[in-house]
Design a protein around this motif. Structure first.
Motif, PDB file in Angstrom:
ATOM      1  N   VAL A   1       1.027  -1.421   0.043  1.00 51.67           N
ATOM      2  CA  VAL A   1      -0.111  -0.059  -0.210  1.00 51.67           C
ATOM      3  C   VAL A   1       1.074   1.230  -0.201  1.00 51.67           C
ATOM      4  O   VAL A   1       0.028   2.651  -0.074  1.00 51.67           O
ATOM      5  N   ARG A   2       2.142   1.138  -0.043  1.00 54.81           N
ATOM      6  CA  ARG A   2       2.844   2.613  -0.289  1.00 54.81           C
ATOM      7  C   ARG A   2       4.102   2.693  -0.868  1.00 54.81           C
ATOM      8  O   ARG A   2       4.483   1.142  -1.396  1.00 54.81           O
ATOM      9  N   GLU A   3       4.540   3.294  -1.466  1.00 55.60           N
ATOM     10  CA  GLU A   3       6.040   3.668  -1.700  1.00 55.60           C
ATOM     11  C   GLU A   3       6.868   4.255  -1.339  1.00 55.60           C
ATOM     12  O   GLU A   3       6.701   5.306  -0.408  1.00 55.60           O
TER      13      GLU A   3
ATOM     14  N   THR B   1       9.501 -12.211  12.697  1.00 49.81           N
ATOM     15  CA  THR B   1      11.188 -11.816  11.762  1.00 49.81           C
ATOM     16  C   THR B   1       9.887 -11.611  10.537  1.00 49.81           C
ATOM     17  O   THR B   1       8.896 -12.273  10.678  1.00 49.81           O
ATOM     18  N   LYS B   2      10.254 -10.635   9.595  1.00 51.98           N
ATOM     19  CA  LYS B   2       9.668 -10.349   8.764  1.00 51.98           C
ATOM     20  C   LYS B   2      10.048 -11.119   7.370  1.00 51.98           C
ATOM     21  O   LYS B   2      11.919 -11.057   7.026  1.00 51.98           O
ATOM     22  N   GLU B   3       9.231 -12.102   6.635  1.00 51.02           N
ATOM     23  CA  GLU B   3       9.698 -12.860   5.789  1.00 51.02           C
ATOM     24  C   GLU B   3       9.803 -12.421   4.417  1.00 51.02           C
ATOM     25  O   GLU B   3       8.447 -11.328   4.181  1.00 51.02           O
TER      26      GLU B   3
ATOM     27  N   THR C   1      -0.969  -4.905  18.108  1.00 54.62           N
ATOM     28  CA  THR C   1       0.138  -3.608  17.502  1.00 54.62           C
ATOM     29  C   THR C   1       1.181  -3.843  17.319  1.00 54.62           C
ATOM     30  O   THR C   1       2.155  -4.867  18.088  1.00 54.62           O
ATOM     31  N   LYS C   2       1.729  -3.674  15.819  1.00 62.16           N
ATOM     32  CA  LYS C   2       3.088  -4.281  15.674  1.00 62.16           C
ATOM     33  C   LYS C   2       3.599  -2.874  15.257  1.00 62.16           C
ATOM     34  O   LYS C   2       3.485  -1.924  14.413  1.00 62.16           O
ATOM     35  N   PHE C   3       5.113  -2.612  15.447  1.00 60.94           N
ATOM     36  CA  PHE C   3       6.642  -1.239  15.259  1.00 60.94           C
ATOM     37  C   PHE C   3       7.414  -1.884  15.000  1.00 60.94           C
ATOM     38  O   PHE C   3       7.325  -3.837  14.825  1.00 60.94           O
ATOM     39  N   GLU C   4       8.099  -0.786  14.312  1.00 57.38           N
ATOM     40  CA  GLU C   4       9.096  -1.363  13.646  1.00 57.38           C
ATOM     41  C   GLU C   4      10.669  -0.351  13.917  1.00 57.38           C
ATOM     42  O   GLU C   4       9.969   0.987  14.480  1.00 57.38           O
ATOM     43  N   PHE C   5      11.301  -0.845  14.560  1.00 58.47           N
ATOM     44  CA  PHE C   5      12.485  -0.214  14.531  1.00 58.47           C
ATOM     45  C   PHE C   5      13.816  -0.134  13.888  1.00 58.47           C
ATOM     46  O   PHE C   5      14.316  -0.859  13.312  1.00 58.47           O
TER      47      PHE C   5
ATOM     48  N   ILE D   1      10.805   3.766  13.561  1.00 58.97           N
ATOM     49  CA  ILE D   1      10.020   3.575  11.848  1.00 58.97           C
ATOM     50  C   ILE D   1       8.397   3.109  11.214  1.00 58.97           C
ATOM     51  O   ILE D   1       8.100   2.968  12.204  1.00 58.97           O
ATOM     52  N   ASP D   2       8.865   3.290  10.226  1.00 56.71           N
ATOM     53  CA  ASP D   2       7.752   2.598   9.675  1.00 56.71           C
ATOM     54  C   ASP D   2       6.041   3.721  10.137  1.00 56.71           C
ATOM     55  O   ASP D   2       6.310   5.230   9.605  1.00 56.71           O
ATOM     56  N   GLU D   3       5.115   2.894  10.591  1.00 57.81           N
ATOM     57  CA  GLU D   3       3.511   3.748   9.749  1.00 57.81           C
ATOM     58  C   GLU D   3       4.105   2.945  12.092  1.00 57.81           C
ATOM     59  O   GLU D   3       4.183   1.892  12.486  1.00 57.81           O
TER      60      GLU D   3
HETATM   61 MG    MG Z   1       5.522  -3.148   5.347  1.00 54.62          MG
END
Ligand code: MG
Ligand code: ATP
Length: 307
Positions: free
Chosen positions: A25-27, A160-162, A213-217, A232-234
């Motif tokens: 959904v994002r660029e 982990t992000k696959e 919820t999910k966070f990224e750092f 970071i991220d959203e």
């Molecule tokens: Mg994402």
């Protein structure tokens, strides 16, 4: 029916700037030490992008994220530099129409390859696992909990992000320690839970439950070599979180998704098999979904109008 048309604002940007990543959904554009994140009006369901746009969804998500970044900066620093095109590098100003309201100039960080998930309620994949072994991501929980029940304490369940569109993989805290080091893992866990608690309390005062919820750092390294954690991220948007309406909440059932329920109901109703071709959405489903996103924006931020 709105068919995805690249010339349409909100469909997809194709700026003459190197692309960092094009997500569902994002660029995200690569500005060397910074990133430009543009949220489109694309909507995904069951891991597929639908061929129909939901007008203003990108603005809603971008502005909800910006709101929470502002609210939580006392807990942890975040990557948001500005959401105002006036502050962007000059070369971006000609894209004002594509960017206004739906973009964020962000500090580029060295990101951790971990999704920091916090769950305050038993739902989704957490509920499924609990039914099998009374644990969620290896964390033992009291017996006899029901679906959607509030947990005694929020739990941290990293993943982990696959790559290549595979589902994220839940990992144990020990596995996370092997990836980022124990000190960092403990700190990311502490910050994630603090952010969740802060946002869950704020959401509750607005009639919403923040179920998980999910966070990224990532980190920024100072000239002296010190690493600082950056959110970071959203953050805390309906795309990265499960929000429920308090009024509809009932233990023992699976509450409707605040934002995507009309979409899911429609796709389930036409018995889509979750394989391509991906169906488009009729206008009334788009309209009702758009209303829900705007309502989420108003309820969460307290603002009346999107910028
Ligand atoms: Mg994402
Ligand atoms: N400040 C930042 N520094 C470094 N990387 C960042 C920063 N902010 C976001 N990112 C990364 O940018 C990427 C944004 O991608 P995006 O979420 O749009 O797509 P995706 O995660 O690949 O797929 P999906 O559409 O399923 O979310 C993520 O990999 C995220 O970790």
């Amino acid at each position: 029916m709105t068919i995805l048309n690249n010339a349409e604002i909100g469909a997809q940007t194709n700026l003459d700037i190197p692309l960092f990543i094009r997500g569902k959904v994002r660029e995200v554009y690569d500005l060397k030490d910074k990133l430009l994140i543009v949220a489109s009006d694309r909507i995904s369901a069951y891991d597929f992008v639908l061929p129909t746009l939901v007008p203003d969804k990108g603005k809603v998500l971008n502005q909800i994220s910006a709101y929470w970044f502002g609210q939580t900066k006392g807990i942890v620093k975040n990557h948001c530099i500005s959401t105002s095109v006036d502050d962007y590098p000059d070369k971006l100003k000609k894209y004002r129409k594509d960017l206004e309201g739906r973009s964020m100039l962000a500090q580029r960080t060295e990101k951790f390859p971990i999704e920091c998930v916090v769950r305050g309620y038993l739902s989704g994949s957490g509920w499924k696992e609990y039914c099998g072994n009374s644990k969620v991501c290896g964390i033992p929980l009291p017996e006899g909990l029901k679906e959607s029940q509030e947990l005694p304490e929020p739990i941290f369940t990293p993943a982990t992000k696959e790559e290549g569109g595979a589902h994220d993989r839940n990992i144990s805290f020990e596995e996370m320690c092997q990836i980022v080091g124990e000190t960092m893992a403990l700190e990311l866990k502490r910050v994630s839970i603090e952010l969740y608690k802060f946002a869950a309390k704020a959401a509750r005062s607005k009639g919403l439950i923040l179920a998980d919820t999910k966070f990224e750092f990532g980190t920024l390294t100072s000239p002296s070599g010190e690493k600082e954690i950056i959110l970071i991220d959203e953050a805390l948007t309906p795309d990265s979180s499960r929000f429920w309406e308090i009024r509809q909440y009932k233990i023992g059932s699976s509450p409707a998704s605040f934002d995507k329920q009309f979409v899911r109901d429609y796709l389930d109703g036409i018995k889509w098999n979750h394989q391509p071709p991906v169906p488009s959405l009729p206008k009334d489903v788009v309209d009702k979904t758009r209303e829900k996103y705007i309502e989420a924006f108003r309820r969460i931020t307290g603002e009346k109008e999107l910028a």
